[in-house]
Design an enzyme around this catalytic site. Structure first.
Site, PDB file in Angstrom:
ATOM      1  N   ASP A 214       0.855  -1.192   0.000  1.00 23.29           N
ATOM      2  CA  ASP A 214       0.000   0.000   0.000  1.00 23.29           C
ATOM      3  C   ASP A 214       0.885   1.234   0.000  1.00 23.29           C
ATOM      4  O   ASP A 214       2.034   1.186   0.445  1.00 23.29           O
ATOM      5  CB  ASP A 214      -0.921   0.000   1.230  1.00 23.29           C
ATOM      6  CG  ASP A 214      -1.900   1.166   1.245  1.00 23.29           C
ATOM      7  OD1 ASP A 214      -2.354   1.576   0.154  1.00 23.29           O
ATOM      8  OD2 ASP A 214      -2.211   1.682   2.340  1.00 23.29           O
ATOM      9  N   HIS A 215       0.344   2.314  -0.509  1.00 14.40           N
ATOM     10  CA  HIS A 215       1.055   3.596  -0.465  1.00 14.40           C
ATOM     11  C   HIS A 215       0.803   4.268   0.880  1.00 14.40           C
ATOM     12  O   HIS A 215      -0.331   4.615   1.209  1.00 14.40           O
ATOM     13  CB  HIS A 215       0.566   4.511  -1.599  1.00 14.40           C
ATOM     14  CG  HIS A 215       1.074   4.121  -2.948  1.00 14.40           C
ATOM     15  ND1 HIS A 215       0.297   4.185  -4.085  1.00 14.40           N
ATOM     16  CD2 HIS A 215       2.292   3.674  -3.349  1.00 14.40           C
ATOM     17  CE1 HIS A 215       1.009   3.787  -5.125  1.00 14.40           C
ATOM     18  NE2 HIS A 215       2.223   3.478  -4.702  1.00 14.40           N
TER      19      HIS A 215
ATOM     20  N   TYR B 140      -4.925   4.657   0.420  1.00 13.36           N
ATOM     21  CA  TYR B 140      -6.011   3.818  -0.116  1.00 13.36           C
ATOM     22  C   TYR B 140      -5.655   3.060  -1.395  1.00 13.36           C
ATOM     23  O   TYR B 140      -6.483   2.946  -2.287  1.00 13.36           O
ATOM     24  CB  TYR B 140      -7.282   4.642  -0.361  1.00 13.36           C
ATOM     25  CG  TYR B 140      -7.530   5.756   0.609  1.00 13.36           C
ATOM     26  CD1 TYR B 140      -7.615   5.521   1.979  1.00 13.36           C
ATOM     27  CD2 TYR B 140      -7.678   7.068   0.167  1.00 13.36           C
ATOM     28  CE1 TYR B 140      -7.848   6.555   2.871  1.00 13.36           C
ATOM     29  CE2 TYR B 140      -7.920   8.106   1.059  1.00 13.36           C
ATOM     30  CZ  TYR B 140      -7.995   7.843   2.411  1.00 13.36           C
ATOM     31  OH  TYR B 140      -8.227   8.868   3.296  1.00 13.36           O
ATOM     32  N   HIS B 141      -4.455   2.500  -1.469  1.00  9.81           N
ATOM     33  CA  HIS B 141      -4.057   1.774  -2.674  1.00  9.81           C
ATOM     34  C   HIS B 141      -3.574   0.357  -2.355  1.00  9.81           C
ATOM     35  O   HIS B 141      -2.512  -0.051  -2.832  1.00  9.81           O
ATOM     36  CB  HIS B 141      -2.954   2.533  -3.419  1.00  9.81           C
ATOM     37  CG  HIS B 141      -3.349   3.902  -3.858  1.00  9.81           C
ATOM     38  ND1 HIS B 141      -2.420   4.914  -4.072  1.00  9.81           N
ATOM     39  CD2 HIS B 141      -4.558   4.452  -4.128  1.00  9.81           C
ATOM     40  CE1 HIS B 141      -3.055   6.018  -4.457  1.00  9.81           C
ATOM     41  NE2 HIS B 141      -4.350   5.753  -4.498  1.00  9.81           N
ATOM     42  N   PRO B 142      -4.316  -0.452  -1.592  1.00 11.89           N
ATOM     43  CA  PRO B 142      -3.843  -1.807  -1.286  1.00 11.89           C
ATOM     44  C   PRO B 142      -3.916  -2.718  -2.513  1.00 11.89           C
ATOM     45  O   PRO B 142      -4.890  -2.690  -3.264  1.00 11.89           O
ATOM     46  CB  PRO B 142      -4.805  -2.281  -0.192  1.00 11.89           C
ATOM     47  CG  PRO B 142      -6.071  -1.525  -0.452  1.00 11.89           C
ATOM     48  CD  PRO B 142      -5.618  -0.171  -0.942  1.00 11.89           C
TER      49      PRO B 142
END
Length: 528
Positions: free
Chosen positions: A290-291, A464-466
């Site tokens: 994630d980011h 919010y980038h999993p």
């Protein structure tokens, strides 16, 4: 009987529902755990700031206590509604760069190199600027320039140029690096989610059935072949058989969870939960990426921010004046990409999202007064986490261990410090002189690297980038093959962000839609 059962009507599931039902001889069932996308905050872009409190459209996940972030639990909102996270996100349309996809192919994701995926990006895209070598103009996913921007967003762009970053009007063109306004997934000033773009045009087809409020508990098998799903809807249990394939589109959290509940995953972990092992696939739930994002906040001396804007006036202007004004803003209007001194190659390794408001705890904690926020994230983290089961019940949330900053070399933390330093430098430029008040987070502008590292550990959050928990590849650790078929079984594919081997350099929604577009062709035997 349905030919295909699609689990999850999110960014990928809506694409598949549209493309597979184009053939009138094929019957498709789309199952979504959440409700219809009726809420007006979904469709008015600026409503995203209010969606954080709408639990009915959000899976509302939290990580476990993260050991390298002062043992904080981090909030992971994920869309639980038609359109999935494309119905609650900030609508930034970003693809990443060619090297991201060439890296996928080099790791065994054959057929997912840049030259192979670009046609699917172009196929999906309906860009208001028109078509060119990089963009499509006739696709279902509307991509447009913002109708309204805040003057502070322009100040951010000017300030970033003052430290030497180039202006870039198109982050998805020949060059990603630079700063500018984001293009957004909007149509005529309204959110264009995957549900709006793909599902709505197909809803009238007699061969497509859509059920909302349908919580899938298990994929069923005859021998090693997927033959259907069990799900609950309206308080009733159902088993629905599938004649051809089951297509799992639950996302990076729900897809590995459902695989494990169905007996596919690390055998020892499944047995501990009392689940019969169908296929021992250790990679399920692993490779979680994630980011991580750090926000730098300042007070504004001018009341031009979105902090105290009238919700009533915003809605009035938006709905009664042709979807214009601040209601059409995606809030994260401006941003960009930069290459830090620590970058190992030519690609940008930091991304910015600028918000002309004070954003703390994902907007859930309101701060007094007016201010502005720079988000900055490291694009290619080396840390890896894992999704695992907390129980053998589908209604229980899985255990999310992101392992942020957990790489042995400590490189991720060094990069997050670079993110904070670069944000601070941008906000110190002359373009912000008319607006700059006192610093909020951090509350000093003279922190050294150790001070900034402590700030990161105390305040960094997910952006919010999993991805990555059902990784595709050809090695023994891969969960799916390059055709997205689950290893060890038949008749089952995973099609969503969980199959990405590595994070791309940017937001993950457009790549997820691309994956589904190409998967539809793989299923139909049309892909090269």
């Amino acid at each position: 009987m349905f030919d295909y059962i699609i689990i999850g009507a999110g960014s990928a599931g809506c694409v598949l529902a549209n493309r597979l039902s184009e053939d009138p001889s094929v019957k498709v069932l789309l199952l979504e755990a959440g409700p219809r996308d009726w809420h007006p905050f979904i469709h008015m872009p600026a409503g995203l700031s209010k969606l954080v409190n709408q639990k009915g459209v959000n899976w509302d996940y939290d990580t476990v206590a993260e050991p390298h972030l002062n043992h904080r639990t981090l909030w992971w909102p994920r869309g639980r509604v038609l359109g999935g996270s494309s119905s609650i996100n900030a609508m930034c349309y970003i693809r990443g760069v060619a090297g991201d996809y060439d890296d996928w192919a080099a790791q065994g994701a054959n057929g997912w190199d840049w030259n192979s995926v670009l046609p699917y990006f172009r196929k999906s895209e309906g860009n208001g600027r028109g078509a060119d070598a990089f963009h499509g103009a006739d696709g279902p996913l509307s991509v447009s320039d913002l109708r309204y921007t805040n003057p502070l967003s322009q100040a951010f762009i000017d300030a970033a140029q003052q430290i030497g970053l180039a202006h870039n009007p198109d982050f998805n063109g020949a060059e990603q690096q630079g700063v500018g306004f984001y293009q957004v997934t909007q149509r005529d000033g309204a959110r264009c989610s995957s549900a709006v773009a793909y599902l709505n045009p197909a809803r009238s087809r007699p061969n497509l059935t859509v059920h909302t409020g349908a919580q899938v508990s298990r994929i069923t098998f005859e021998g090693l072949r997927a033959n259907g799903v069990t799900y609950a809807m309206n308080g009733q249990g159902h088993h629905q058989p599938a004649a051809r394939e089951v297509l799992l589109c639950g996302g990076a959290i729900n897809s590995p969870q459902l695989l494990m509940l169905s007996g596919i995953g690390p055998a020892d972990d499944l047995r501990k939960q009392g689940i019969e092992v169908l296929a021992d696939v250790d990679g399920v739930g692993g490779n979680l990426q994630d980011h991580l994002d750090i926000c730098t906040l300042f007070h504004s001396t001018r009341r031009v921010t979105y902090d105290r804007i009238s919700d009533l006036k915003t809605a009035f202007d938006y709905y009664l004046r042709g979807r214009r004004g601040p209601g059409s803003s995606n809030i994260a209007e401006a941003g960009g990409f930069a290459r830090s001194p620590l970058a190992p190659d030519h690609r940008a390794d930091i991304q910015f999202h600028f918000v002309p408001a004070m954003l703390d705890d994902h907007g859930r904690r309101r701060l007094p007064g007016d201010g502005y926020t720079v988000h900055a994230c490291f694009l290619r983290p080396r840390s890896r986490g894992r999704i695992s089961l907390a129980s053998n019940r589908a209604g229980d949330k899985p255990r999310i261990f992101a392992n942020y900053l957990g790489d042995a070399e400590g490189f991720d933390l060094k990069m997050m410090v670079e993110c904070a330093k670069l944000s601070r430098d941008i906000l110190a430029q002359k373009a912000f002189d008319p607006y700059r008040g006192t610093p909020i987070f951090p509350d000093r502008t003279d922190l050294d690297d150790s001070g900034l590292a402590a700030f990161v550990r105390a305040k960094a959050e997910s952006v919010y980038h999993p991805i990555g928990t059902c990784r595709m590849g050809t090695d023994a650790g891969a969960v799916v093959d390059p055709q997205l078929r689950v290893r060890g079984v038949e008749g089952l594919r995973v099609i969503d962000a969980s199959v990405m081997p590595n994070l791309i350099g940017g937001n993950t929604n457009a790549p997820t839609i691309m994956i589904a577009e190409r998967a539809a062709d793989l299923i139909r035997g049309r892909a090269a």
